[in-house]
Design an enzyme around this catalytic site. Structure first.
Site, PDB file in Angstrom:
ATOM      1  N   SER A  58       0.809  -1.222   0.000  1.00 43.91           N
ATOM      2  CA  SER A  58       0.000   0.000   0.000  1.00 43.91           C
ATOM      3  C   SER A  58       0.844   1.275   0.000  1.00 43.91           C
ATOM      4  O   SER A  58       0.429   2.288  -0.559  1.00 43.91           O
ATOM      5  CB  SER A  58      -0.973   0.004   1.192  1.00 43.91           C
ATOM      6  OG  SER A  58      -0.285  -0.208   2.402  1.00 43.91           O
ATOM      7  N   HIS A 115       1.708   4.704   4.235  1.00 45.18           N
ATOM      8  CA  HIS A 115       0.855   5.408   3.271  1.00 45.18           C
ATOM      9  C   HIS A 115       1.334   6.848   3.091  1.00 45.18           C
ATOM     10  O   HIS A 115       1.468   7.330   1.963  1.00 45.18           O
ATOM     11  CB  HIS A 115      -0.595   5.414   3.759  1.00 45.18           C
ATOM     12  CG  HIS A 115      -1.211   4.056   3.828  1.00 45.18           C
ATOM     13  ND1 HIS A 115      -2.476   3.837   4.334  1.00 45.18           N
ATOM     14  CD2 HIS A 115      -0.750   2.838   3.451  1.00 45.18           C
ATOM     15  CE1 HIS A 115      -2.756   2.536   4.268  1.00 45.18           C
ATOM     16  NE2 HIS A 115      -1.722   1.922   3.745  1.00 45.18           N
TER      17      HIS A 115
END
Length: 221
Positions: free
Chosen positions: A118, A171
């Site tokens: 991610s 992230h």
């Protein structure tokens, strides 16, 4: 199947996932020893010199839902970025963003255990986000770049802070790295810049291979 970098990345992630399953069934994805064997990021190991885990952990996932969500996002954003930026810049930014996301994790929460693509995927989002603030970005790309992505970014970052199983620092680090590339680099290429990114791409490929060689060595030390 098209021979795209996106498809090859998805296949690589699925191969790692399948190998983990062969080693330990569904329990493998909750087993720290198996996760570490396949390249998970673990702060103390990284601090001890296993810096390769800042790369290999991008290809490790902690369960079926984890890999399904990430591969769907990679398929969606990866294909988009690959068509806009080409395979060389796309793959290079993907790996570099994932690395910076994991590096940010290591610096802020050095004792953590982290896996997943991610951070790298957020780097692709950041790349598109940053490109929207350039005057030379083609007008036809405006609906896919810049502030058009703010709702997606805000919702996912806020959601990440509500779940203790989500590494939001990966992230944010990946997003920041991707944004920097998108903001500083034009979407268009010259012959020289295309060749430069091709060499960077080959270098990134070599780095990924080297990190897995290091992983194999560390696993047998």
């Amino acid at each position: 199947m098209q021979k795209t970098v996106t498809n090859y990345l998805i296949i690589a992630n699925l191969i790692i996932f399948a190998l983990m399953f062969l080693f330990g069934g569904f329990g493998a994805f909750n087993n720290p020893l198996i996760l570490l064997r396949f390249g998970a990021q673990y702060g103390p190991f990284v601090s001890a010199g296993q810096f390769n885990r800042l790369i290999t952990s991008m290809f490790v996932h902690g369960g079926i839902l984890h890999i399904l969500f990430n591969m769907y996002a990679l398929f969606y954003f990866g294909n988009m970025v690959e068509r806009i930026y080409g395979p060389y810049k796309y793959f290079s930014v993907y790996v570099i963003s994932g690395f910076f996301g994991n590096l940010m994790t290591q610096l802020i929460i050095p004792g953590t255990f982290s896996v997943g693509a991610s951070g790298a995927i957020f780097g692709l989002v950041g790349l598109l986000f940053g490109s929207g603030f350039r005057q030379d970005t083609p007008r036809m790309l405006k609906p896919l770049t810049g502030t058009a992505l703010l709702p997606f970014i805000i919702i996912n970052i806020l959601f990440g802070f509500t779940m203790n199983t989500i590494n939001n620092f990966a992230h944010l680090g990946g997003l920041a790295a991707g944004f920097t590339f998108g903001w500083l680099m034009p979407v268009t290429f010259s012959k020289t810049s295309w060749n430069i990114w091709k060499y960077i791409y080959y270098f990134m490929c070599a780095i990924v291979v080297l990190t897995y060689i290091m992983l194999i060595v560390f696993n047998f030390i």
